[in-house]
Design an enzyme around this catalytic site. Structure first.
Site, PDB file in Angstrom:
ATOM      1  N   LYS A  22      51.516  47.792  20.257  1.00 27.16           N
ATOM      2  CA  LYS A  22      50.784  49.062  19.942  1.00 27.16           C
ATOM      3  C   LYS A  22      49.208  48.888  20.020  1.00 27.16           C
ATOM      4  CE  LYS A  22      50.653  50.614  15.697  1.00 27.16           C
ATOM      5  NZ  LYS A  22      49.317  50.621  15.073  1.00 27.16           N
ATOM      6  N   ASN A  23      48.985  47.669  19.160  1.00 25.43           N
ATOM      7  CA  ASN A  23      47.654  47.717  18.994  1.00 25.43           C
ATOM      8  C   ASN A  23      46.653  46.951  20.144  1.00 25.43           C
ATOM      9  OD1 ASN A  23      48.150  48.798  16.631  1.00 25.43           O
ATOM     10  ND2 ASN A  23      47.860  46.860  15.341  1.00 25.43           N
ATOM     11  N   ARG A  94      44.135  57.059  13.662  1.00 23.68           N
ATOM     12  CA  ARG A  94      42.628  56.596  13.380  1.00 23.68           C
ATOM     13  C   ARG A  94      42.104  56.002  14.568  1.00 23.68           C
ATOM     14  NH1 ARG A  94      41.516  53.244  11.156  1.00 23.68           N
ATOM     15  NH2 ARG A  94      39.557  53.936  10.463  1.00 23.68           N
ATOM     16  N   CYS A 118      43.555  56.413   5.156  1.00 23.23           N
ATOM     17  CA  CYS A 118      44.923  56.521   5.245  1.00 23.23           C
ATOM     18  C   CYS A 118      45.560  55.913   3.941  1.00 23.23           C
ATOM     19  CB  CYS A 118      45.369  55.855   6.539  1.00 23.23           C
ATOM     20  SG  CYS A 118      45.282  54.229   6.477  1.00 23.23           S
ATOM     21  N   ARG A 123      39.366  52.851   5.064  1.00 22.61           N
ATOM     22  CA  ARG A 123      39.080  52.853   6.698  1.00 22.61           C
ATOM     23  C   ARG A 123      37.698  53.518   7.105  1.00 22.61           C
ATOM     24  NH1 ARG A 123      44.304  52.086   8.475  1.00 22.61           N
ATOM     25  NH2 ARG A 123      43.420  50.882  10.150  1.00 22.61           N
ATOM     26  N   SER A 165      35.629  43.123  11.958  1.00 22.74           N
ATOM     27  CA  SER A 165      36.400  44.327  12.297  1.00 22.74           C
ATOM     28  C   SER A 165      37.084  44.470  13.472  1.00 22.74           C
ATOM     29  CB  SER A 165      35.478  45.502  11.905  1.00 22.74           C
ATOM     30  OG  SER A 165      36.207  46.634  12.661  1.00 22.74           O
ATOM     31  N   VAL A 166      38.452  44.709  14.003  1.00 19.29           N
ATOM     32  CA  VAL A 166      38.909  44.809  14.881  1.00 19.29           C
ATOM     33  C   VAL A 166      38.654  45.896  15.845  1.00 19.29           C
ATOM     34  CG1 VAL A 166      41.420  45.117  16.040  1.00 19.29           C
ATOM     35  CG2 VAL A 166      40.883  43.701  14.362  1.00 19.29           C
ATOM     36  N   ASP A 307      49.217  42.884   8.759  1.00 16.58           N
ATOM     37  CA  ASP A 307      50.262  43.667   9.147  1.00 16.58           C
ATOM     38  C   ASP A 307      51.823  43.131   9.073  1.00 16.58           C
ATOM     39  OD1 ASP A 307      48.353  45.048  12.025  1.00 16.58           O
ATOM     40  OD2 ASP A 307      48.221  45.221   9.776  1.00 16.58           O
ATOM     41  N   ILE A 329      42.340  42.020   3.235  1.00 17.00           N
ATOM     42  CA  ILE A 329      41.728  42.960   4.371  1.00 17.00           C
ATOM     43  C   ILE A 329      41.797  44.387   3.533  1.00 17.00           C
ATOM     44  CG2 ILE A 329      42.245  43.769   6.545  1.00 17.00           C
ATOM     45  CD1 ILE A 329      41.526  40.650   6.756  1.00 17.00           C
ATOM     46  N   ARG A 399      55.678  55.318  14.309  1.00 21.22           N
ATOM     47  CA  ARG A 399      54.393  55.235  14.711  1.00 21.22           C
ATOM     48  C   ARG A 399      54.142  53.960  15.563  1.00 21.22           C
ATOM     49  NH1 ARG A 399      49.668  56.761  10.961  1.00 21.22           N
ATOM     50  NH2 ARG A 399      48.654  56.139  12.845  1.00 21.22           N
TER      51      ARG A 399
HETATM   52  C1  EPZ Z   1      43.287  47.111  13.289  1.00 18.40           C
HETATM   53  O1  EPZ Z   1      42.868  48.482  12.404  1.00 18.40           O
HETATM   54  C2  EPZ Z   1      44.747  47.648  13.426  1.00 18.40           C
HETATM   55  N1  EPZ Z   1      45.026  48.746  14.120  1.00 18.40           N
HETATM   56  C3  EPZ Z   1      45.517  47.442  11.906  1.00 18.40           C
HETATM   57  O2  EPZ Z   1      47.084  47.665  12.188  1.00 18.40           O
HETATM   58  C4  EPZ Z   1      45.243  46.108  11.298  1.00 18.40           C
HETATM   59  O3  EPZ Z   1      45.911  46.108  10.207  1.00 18.40           O
HETATM   60  C5  EPZ Z   1      43.609  45.873  11.231  1.00 18.40           C
HETATM   61  O4  EPZ Z   1      43.201  45.842  12.750  1.00 18.40           O
HETATM   62  C6  EPZ Z   1      43.375  44.313  10.749  1.00 18.40           C
HETATM   63  O5  EPZ Z   1      43.983  43.449  11.646  1.00 18.40           O
HETATM   64  C7  EPZ Z   1      44.843  48.953  15.044  1.00 18.40           C
HETATM   65  O6  EPZ Z   1      44.569  47.933  15.986  1.00 18.40           O
HETATM   66  C8  EPZ Z   1      45.177  50.369  16.050  1.00 18.40           C
HETATM   67  P1  EPZ Z   1      39.593  46.646  10.752  1.00 18.40           P
HETATM   68  P2  EPZ Z   1      41.434  48.278  12.111  1.00 18.40           P
HETATM   69  O7  EPZ Z   1      38.513  47.385  11.317  1.00 18.40           O
HETATM   70  O8  EPZ Z   1      40.511  48.166  13.433  1.00 18.40           O
HETATM   71  C9  EPZ Z   1      36.836  47.283   6.926  1.00 18.40           C
HETATM   72  C10 EPZ Z   1      49.072  48.483  11.982  1.00 18.40           C
HETATM   73  O9  EPZ Z   1      49.765  48.422  10.996  1.00 18.40           O
HETATM   74  N2  EPZ Z   1      36.050  48.131   7.939  1.00 18.40           N
HETATM   75  O10 EPZ Z   1      39.757  45.177  11.383  1.00 18.40           O
HETATM   76  O11 EPZ Z   1      41.046  49.529  11.579  1.00 18.40           O
HETATM   77  C11 EPZ Z   1      38.447  47.915   6.946  1.00 18.40           C
HETATM   78  O12 EPZ Z   1      38.187  48.925   5.671  1.00 18.40           O
HETATM   79  C12 EPZ Z   1      47.527  48.741  11.846  1.00 18.40           C
HETATM   80  O13 EPZ Z   1      49.483  48.477  13.053  1.00 18.40           O
HETATM   81  C13 EPZ Z   1      34.858  48.585   7.384  1.00 18.40           C
HETATM   82  O14 EPZ Z   1      34.441  48.241   6.201  1.00 18.40           O
HETATM   83  O15 EPZ Z   1      41.038  47.480  11.330  1.00 18.40           O
HETATM   84  C14 EPZ Z   1      39.211  46.929   6.451  1.00 18.40           C
HETATM   85  O16 EPZ Z   1      39.326  46.710   5.062  1.00 18.40           O
HETATM   86  C15 EPZ Z   1      47.226  49.109  10.249  1.00 18.40           C
HETATM   87  N3  EPZ Z   1      33.953  49.138   8.049  1.00 18.40           N
HETATM   88  C16 EPZ Z   1      38.651  45.613   7.309  1.00 18.40           C
HETATM   89  O17 EPZ Z   1      37.166  46.090   7.612  1.00 18.40           O
HETATM   90  C17 EPZ Z   1      34.454  49.306   9.575  1.00 18.40           C
HETATM   91  O18 EPZ Z   1      33.562  49.952  10.312  1.00 18.40           O
HETATM   92  C18 EPZ Z   1      39.240  45.474   8.633  1.00 18.40           C
HETATM   93  O19 EPZ Z   1      39.517  46.507   9.286  1.00 18.40           O
HETATM   94  C19 EPZ Z   1      35.670  48.857   9.970  1.00 18.40           C
HETATM   95  C20 EPZ Z   1      36.380  48.149   9.230  1.00 18.40           C
END
Ligand code: EPZ
Length: 418
Positions: A22-23, A94, A118, A123, A165-166, A307, A329, A399
């Site tokens: 999915k990701n 999202r 969420c 997020r 950030s991913v 995850d 995270i 989802r």
């Molecule tokens: C991706 O979310 C995944 N979703 C998430 O999977 C996964 O948990 C996450 O990466 C971490 O590996 C998808 O790929 C669709 P991040 P993402 O930006 O990109 C903070 C699942 O269960 N942050 O790496 O939203 C954020 O709040 C989902 O499949 C900022 O502060 O994660 C978090 O604490 C859940 N500012 C940390 O960074 C930003 O602009 C990591 O978030 C962006 C993120």
């Protein structure tokens, strides 16, 4: 609202075929805006994918789904394109924010709803906007929308992310696709799903190199607009089923995966005492006893993935001793804990640390799913517990898990959706 009913303690044996990721699919679908035609194989047909398809069709792409073969054919003839991602589609999924980079780099403008928080956290998307501004975009926030413009196009630059950030790494990659000159992005997330996106973009004629946490996007002229891509396997679904097998399996083969990508997870599970045999494209999990407690910290790839944190917690309720999980995270990713404790687990949480005392006998109960990965941890607990477990609000599961109960039933689990 649908629910799952599980009769626990049924020993699992058989073979599970893992679906596409999915990701990996979500950012690649956002990148398909850059094509004229893309054929994606091994796409998991889960709720979030259908929401992203709805968003792409709203923008003006045409999408043909062949459900039987998990193939999506995506067409973009650049006619009647709406560079808008409305709140109603982004609020539930999202990752819709990822169309921002593609729309901006191809059409020079985008209006994308702020995704909002969420269950697991606020997020924010400040890192996404930081990267786009660095590339020369003009960004305004108005009435809950991100309004981005780059009338003269985007310009390559060096982006140094203050934190990993991913999503922000993916949006930066998408935006840099048509940027003039070279873009260097430092302190990137390097999840396998990002590498799959880079593979897709390079097939589109981009010239992207990755070294350590630095990704370089060289300017390239020979853009190609018609491509095929096979989505990588879902490593989180894989980890979820490995843990299910360790909890209540006799012998389970988990097939159509690349075990090299989940080395960290496999090593940690082996240390806990899970019996895992590794082959080129599958792993076999044998009945695992005398599980050892473990201290775990969730980290960006290649660390232990957040995850899989909820799923691992269920396994640690069966370990002989006190385990500790630090969720580093997300700020609120322990919502499965109260439900697991109602089933007989002994877990205390303080801020973002969970202390798990095991082994505890889990008893079936009626429980509530709260977010995607917490939901699957309740399924794992239900498979392990005595008697019957009823899981409410399983739309969270739908989802991100394709045919979950079918795959478990094929391994003799007694589980049904009502
Ligand atoms: C991706 O979310 C995944 N979703 C998430 O999977 C996964 O948990 C996450 O990466 C971490 O590996 C998808 O790929 C669709 P991040 P993402 O930006 O990109 C903070 C699942 O269960 N942050 O790496 O939203 C954020 O709040 C989902 O499949 C900022 O502060 O994660 C978090 O604490 C859940 N500012 C940390 O960074 C930003 O602009 C990591 O978030 C962006 C993120």
């Amino acid at each position: 609202m649908q629910k799952l009913i599980i009769e626990g303690k049924k020993e699992l044996r058989g073979k599970i075929f893992i679906s596409g990721s999915k990701n990996a699919s979500l950012p690649i679908l956002a990148a398909s805006i850059l094509c004229n035609q893309a054929s994606l194989q091994n796409v998991p047909l889960v709720k979030d994918i259908f929401t992203m398809i709805e968003l792409l069709e709203y923008i003006g792409l045409k999408i043909k789904i062949s459900e039987k073969k998990n193939i999506l054919k995506i067409y973009n003839n650049d006619k009647n394109i709406k560079t808008l991602a409305p709140y109603k589609l982004v609020k539930t999924m999202r990752a819709g924010v990822l169309v921002l980079g593609s729309l901006l780099t191809k059409y020079g403008k985008a209006k994308v709803s702020l995704p909002g928080g969420c269950a697991i956290g606020t997020r924010p998307v400040d890192l996404h906007l930081f990267a786009l501004k660095k590339l020369g975009a003009n960004i305004k926030i108005k009435n809950g929308y991100i309004i981005a413009e780059a009338k003269k196009g985007l310009k390559g630059t060096t982006i140094n992310f203050p934190s990993i950030s991913v999503g922000a790494t993916e949006n930066a990659l998408l935006a840099a696709y048509n940027a003039k000159g070279k873009t260097i992005i430092k302190n990137c997330a390097i999840e396998p799903e990002i590498k799959d996106l880079i593979l897709f973009l390079n097939k589109l004629g981009a010239n992207i190199k990755i070294s350590g946490r630095t990704i370089t996007i060289f300017e390239s002229e020979n853009k190609n607009y018609k491509i095929d891509h096979d989505i990588m396997f879902d490593r989180i679904e894989t980890g979820s089923f490995i843990i299910a097998s360790a909890l209540i399996g006799k012998k389970i083969i988990i097939d159509r995966i690349n075990p090299k990508i989940i080395k960290t997870e496999i090593n940690i599970l082996k240390k806990i005492g899970v019996k895992i045999k590794i082959k080129k494209t599958s792993v076999t999990i044998l009945k695992s006893k005398n599980l050892k407690p473990m201290k775990i910290l969730t980290k960006p790839y290649p660390g232990f993935p957040t995850d899989l944190q909820a799923q691992l917690m269920v396994l640690l309720t069966q370990a002989n001793g006190v385990s500790k999980i630090k969720e580093a995270i997300f700020e609120n990713r322990f919502m499965h804990v109260p439900e697991l404790n109602r089933m007989g687990a002994n877990i205390e949480t303080k801020n973002n640390i969970a202390i798990i005392k095991g082994p505890t006998k889990l008893m079936g109960a009626e429980v509530m799913a709260t977010d995607l990965r917490a939901s699957v941890s309740l399924v794992l607990a239900g498979l392990t517990a005595e008697n019957r477990t009823i899981i409410n609000r399983i739309y969270h599961l739908d989802r991100g898990y394709e045919f979950l109960e079918t795959k478990l039933k094929s391994c003799r689990a007694v589980i049904k959706r009502v």
